[in-house]
Design a protein around this motif. Structure first.
Motif: not given
Length: 218
Positions: A60-61, A57-58, A30, A53-54
């Motif tokens: 959180a995953s 989001e990473l 990304k 955001e990248d």
């Protein structure tokens, strides 16, 4: 206004980091980069030039331990936005030195001698005693127009003898011999003062986070 961090410089630094360790080269992830490290306590690392955001989001995953997320930002900018399983690591400092280093009249004590080695674009300088004991070691990796200094260390019983300064000068000589005068490194808190005394400037704060063990999962 916050300084904009160069994607090009960070990409070259991370490529040098990988070359120095004979690891796979970074790939784009990304807006950041990824390196498959493969160590027991560092399976992979993701590096971002900015919090975005990248990055979040990473974070959180991921629930798996020993995957590092790294970003050009201060701990205070992200500590309240992370899942609790993530642990912020000691502060790092990306540093740059584009003029020659401020090193004058440094000499190596007669008890020490230099050893040189290289592989691919990585050049290694070691300072050893006359008996062959390693005292200090460092590397400079040439990636295009950037000289990246990496894995600089001095053994505890050889510190405070000017070895690190002499080592940095030798590494700089190698970079300049390749017509590269843009210097870059990542320092710890302990190493930062040395580099500043040699003329290095802060490029960016550099923060790492990791889930250190299975028990840290939610």
């Amino acid at each position: 206004m916050k300084k904009e961090i160069s994607q090009d410089i960070i990409g070259k630094w991370l490529k040098a980091w990988s070359l120095s360790r004979d690891l796979p080269l970074p790939t784009q992830y990304k807006s950041g980069f990824k390196v498959d490290v493969g160590y027991e306590t560092q399976k992979s690392r993701y590096v971002f030039t900015a919090l975005n955001e990248d990055f979040f989001e990473l974070a959180a995953s991921i629930n798996e331990p020993w995957i590092y997320l790294k970003v050009c930002a201060s701990p205070s900018e992200l500590k309240n936005s992370l899942p609790e399983r993530w642990i912020i690591q000691p502060q790092g400092y990306m540093m740059e030195c584009f003029p020659p280093m401020n090193i004058l009249n440094v000499t190596l004590h007669e008890n020490y001698q230099l050893e040189f080695d290289h592989y691919d674009s990585t050049f290694v300088v070691r300072i050893v005693t006359k008996d062959g004991e390693l005292a200090s070691v460092g590397r400079v990796i040439i990636v295009d127009d950037l000289a990246v200094y990496d894995r600089i260390s001095t053994e505890e019983n050889h510190k405070r003898k000017g070895l690190a300064t002499f080592l940095m000068k030798e590494l700089e000589k190698i970079a300049l011999s390749k017509n590269v005068s843009n210097h870059f490194l990542v320092a710890t808190e302990q190493g930062r003062s040395l580099y500043e005394s040699l003329g290095w400037k802060l490029y960016s704060l550099y923060t790492s986070i990791v889930i250190p063990s299975e028990t840290s999962k939610n």
